[in-house]
Design a protein around this motif. Structure first.
Motif, mmCIF file in Angstrom:
data_model
loop_
_atom_site.group_PDB
_atom_site.id
_atom_site.type_symbol
_atom_site.label_atom_id
_atom_site.label_comp_id
_atom_site.label_asym_id
_atom_site.label_seq_id
_atom_site.Cartn_x
_atom_site.Cartn_y
_atom_site.Cartn_z
ATOM 1 N N HIS A 30 -4.869 4.565 -13.101
ATOM 2 C CA HIS A 30 -3.721 5.448 -13.268
ATOM 3 C C HIS A 30 -2.473 4.824 -12.657
ATOM 4 C CE1 HIS A 30 -1.134 8.923 -12.208
ATOM 5 N NE2 HIS A 30 -1.549 9.390 -13.374
ATOM 6 N N GLY A 31 -2.626 4.088 -11.582
ATOM 7 C CA GLY A 31 -1.501 3.465 -10.885
ATOM 8 C C GLY A 31 -1.979 2.877 -9.571
ATOM 9 N N SER A 32 -1.040 2.467 -8.738
ATOM 10 C CA SER A 32 -1.402 1.932 -7.421
ATOM 11 C C SER A 32 -0.287 2.245 -6.430
ATOM 12 C CB SER A 32 -1.645 0.422 -7.495
ATOM 13 O OG SER A 32 -0.449 -0.255 -7.777
ATOM 14 N N TYR A 33 -0.613 2.114 -5.159
ATOM 15 C CA TYR A 33 0.367 2.327 -4.104
ATOM 16 C C TYR A 33 -0.057 1.528 -2.886
ATOM 17 C CZ TYR A 33 -3.009 5.730 -2.286
ATOM 18 O OH TYR A 33 -4.140 6.338 -1.814
ATOM 19 N N LEU A 34 0.832 1.421 -1.905
ATOM 20 C CA LEU A 34 0.537 0.685 -0.678
ATOM 21 C C LEU A 34 0.156 1.646 0.431
ATOM 22 C CD1 LEU A 34 3.390 -1.984 -0.585
ATOM 23 C CD2 LEU A 34 0.965 -2.379 -0.980
ATOM 24 N N ARG A 35 -0.834 1.241 1.220
ATOM 25 C CA ARG A 35 -1.217 1.943 2.442
ATOM 26 C C ARG A 35 -0.995 0.980 3.598
ATOM 27 N NH1 ARG A 35 -6.990 4.816 2.236
ATOM 28 N NH2 ARG A 35 -6.257 5.544 4.236
ATOM 29 N N PHE A 36 -0.633 1.519 4.744
ATOM 30 C CA PHE A 36 -0.399 0.707 5.923
ATOM 31 C C PHE A 36 -1.214 1.245 7.101
ATOM 32 C CE2 PHE A 36 3.345 0.334 3.256
ATOM 33 C CZ PHE A 36 3.535 -1.038 3.212
ATOM 34 N N PRO A 37 -2.556 1.086 7.049
ATOM 35 C CA PRO A 37 -3.374 1.605 8.157
ATOM 36 C C PRO A 37 -3.137 0.801 9.432
ATOM 37 C CG PRO A 37 -4.724 0.331 6.638
ATOM 38 C CD PRO A 37 -3.363 0.432 6.025
ATOM 39 N N ARG A 38 -3.085 1.501 10.562
ATOM 40 C CA ARG A 38 -2.904 0.851 11.869
ATOM 41 C C ARG A 38 -4.180 0.109 12.226
ATOM 42 N NH1 ARG A 38 1.988 1.634 14.803
ATOM 43 N NH2 ARG A 38 0.648 0.978 16.472
ATOM 44 N N ASP A 39 -4.033 -1.031 12.908
ATOM 45 C CA ASP A 39 -5.187 -1.828 13.301
ATOM 46 C C ASP A 39 -5.021 -2.302 14.732
ATOM 47 O OD1 ASP A 39 -7.656 -3.045 12.973
ATOM 48 O OD2 ASP A 39 -6.864 -4.807 11.964
ATOM 49 N N LEU A 40 -6.113 -2.800 15.304
ATOM 50 C CA LEU A 40 -6.084 -3.359 16.654
ATOM 51 C C LEU A 40 -5.299 -4.665 16.671
ATOM 52 C CD1 LEU A 40 -9.811 -2.965 17.730
ATOM 53 C CD2 LEU A 40 -7.862 -1.762 18.672
ATOM 54 N N PRO A 41 -4.665 -4.984 17.796
ATOM 55 C CA PRO A 41 -4.024 -6.295 17.917
ATOM 56 C C PRO A 41 -5.069 -7.410 17.835
ATOM 57 C CG PRO A 41 -3.340 -4.832 19.688
ATOM 58 C CD PRO A 41 -4.456 -4.154 18.968
ATOM 59 N N THR A 42 -4.649 -8.564 17.364
ATOM 60 C CA THR A 42 -5.514 -9.735 17.265
ATOM 61 C C THR A 42 -4.849 -10.894 17.977
ATOM 62 O OG1 THR A 42 -6.407 -8.988 15.159
ATOM 63 C CG2 THR A 42 -6.639 -11.315 15.656
ATOM 64 N N ALA A 43 -5.568 -11.521 18.899
ATOM 65 C CA ALA A 43 -5.044 -12.649 19.677
ATOM 66 C C ALA A 43 -3.715 -12.284 20.332
ATOM 67 C CB ALA A 43 -4.915 -13.887 18.809
ATOM 68 N N GLY A 44 -3.592 -11.038 20.775
ATOM 69 C CA GLY A 44 -2.378 -10.598 21.452
ATOM 70 C C GLY A 44 -1.207 -10.334 20.525
ATOM 71 N N PHE A 46 0.533 -8.099 17.252
ATOM 72 C CA PHE A 46 0.525 -6.856 16.501
ATOM 73 C C PHE A 46 0.100 -7.148 15.066
ATOM 74 C CE2 PHE A 46 2.866 -3.505 14.134
ATOM 75 C CZ PHE A 46 2.281 -2.411 14.731
ATOM 76 N N VAL A 47 -0.810 -6.356 14.513
ATOM 77 C CA VAL A 47 -1.313 -6.567 13.153
ATOM 78 C C VAL A 47 -0.721 -5.512 12.223
ATOM 79 C CG1 VAL A 47 -3.361 -6.612 11.681
ATOM 80 C CG2 VAL A 47 -3.455 -7.592 13.980
ATOM 81 N N VAL A 48 -0.111 -5.973 11.134
ATOM 82 C CA VAL A 48 0.413 -5.083 10.100
ATOM 83 C C VAL A 48 -0.432 -5.297 8.851
ATOM 84 C CG1 VAL A 48 2.386 -4.499 8.649
ATOM 85 C CG2 VAL A 48 2.746 -5.176 11.034
ATOM 86 N N VAL A 49 -1.167 -4.252 8.440
ATOM 87 C CA VAL A 49 -2.012 -4.325 7.250
ATOM 88 C C VAL A 49 -1.277 -3.659 6.093
ATOM 89 C CG1 VAL A 49 -4.221 -3.667 6.212
ATOM 90 C CG2 VAL A 49 -4.109 -4.269 8.641
ATOM 91 N N SER A 50 -1.114 -4.393 5.018
ATOM 92 C CA SER A 50 -0.514 -3.875 3.787
ATOM 93 C C SER A 50 -1.614 -3.887 2.729
ATOM 94 C CB SER A 50 0.664 -4.760 3.365
ATOM 95 O OG SER A 50 1.171 -4.351 2.138
ATOM 96 N N LEU A 51 -2.160 -2.718 2.418
ATOM 97 C CA LEU A 51 -3.318 -2.600 1.535
ATOM 98 C C LEU A 51 -2.909 -1.975 0.205
ATOM 99 C CD1 LEU A 51 -6.418 -2.733 1.108
ATOM 100 C CD2 LEU A 51 -6.534 -0.480 2.204
ATOM 101 N N ARG A 52 -3.087 -2.719 -0.890
ATOM 102 C CA ARG A 52 -2.794 -2.203 -2.233
ATOM 103 C C ARG A 52 -4.012 -1.404 -2.707
ATOM 104 N NH1 ARG A 52 1.437 -1.249 -5.318
ATOM 105 N NH2 ARG A 52 2.331 -3.138 -4.470
ATOM 106 N N VAL A 53 -3.816 -0.104 -2.941
ATOM 107 C CA VAL A 53 -4.886 0.806 -3.341
ATOM 108 C C VAL A 53 -4.576 1.315 -4.743
ATOM 109 C CG1 VAL A 53 -6.041 2.981 -2.796
ATOM 110 C CG2 VAL A 53 -5.259 1.496 -0.958
#
Length: 104
Positions: A30-44, A46-53
């Motif tokens: 039908h379509g798609s959109y972006l989700r930005f779930p929060r995640d744990l830091p990695t190697a000190g 900040f992690v920004v996840v951009s997930l195409r759903v």
């Protein structure tokens, strides 16, 4: 600021998804959109996840759902704003503190 951020862009490779209502498989997108779930830091950093759903159309006529969004097992939950990794860490901290506030 660029050196303190890790950006992760992801999408699922699957060509179909199961409707959470009737469990029938659908390939009709039908379509798609972006989700930005929060995640744990990695190697000190900040992690920004951009997930195409993608949103799928349920092809089962008797199903009450018209459309549904795909989920990524082990990463997201329905209506979740955090990754499973961050959620389980927060649960562990809550259990360790047994509901008490952290010493401040």
């Amino acid at each position: 600021m660029i050196d303190t951020v890790v950006r992760v862009e992801a999408r699922t490779p699957a060509g179909r998804a199961a409707c959470p209502g009737c469990k029938c498989w659908s390939r009709r997108i039908h379509g798609s959109y972006l989700r930005f779930p929060r995640d744990l830091p990695t190697a000190g950093k900040f992690v920004v996840v951009s997930l195409r759903v993608r949103r799928f159309v349920c092809e089962e006529e008797s199903c009450e759902r018209m459309t549904f969004a795909e989920q990524v097992p082990g990463l997201t939950r329905r209506f979740g704003r955090r990754t499973e990794r961050l959620r389980s860490m927060l649960v562990s901290v809550g259990l360790a503190l047994a509901g008490r506030a952290a010493p401040g």
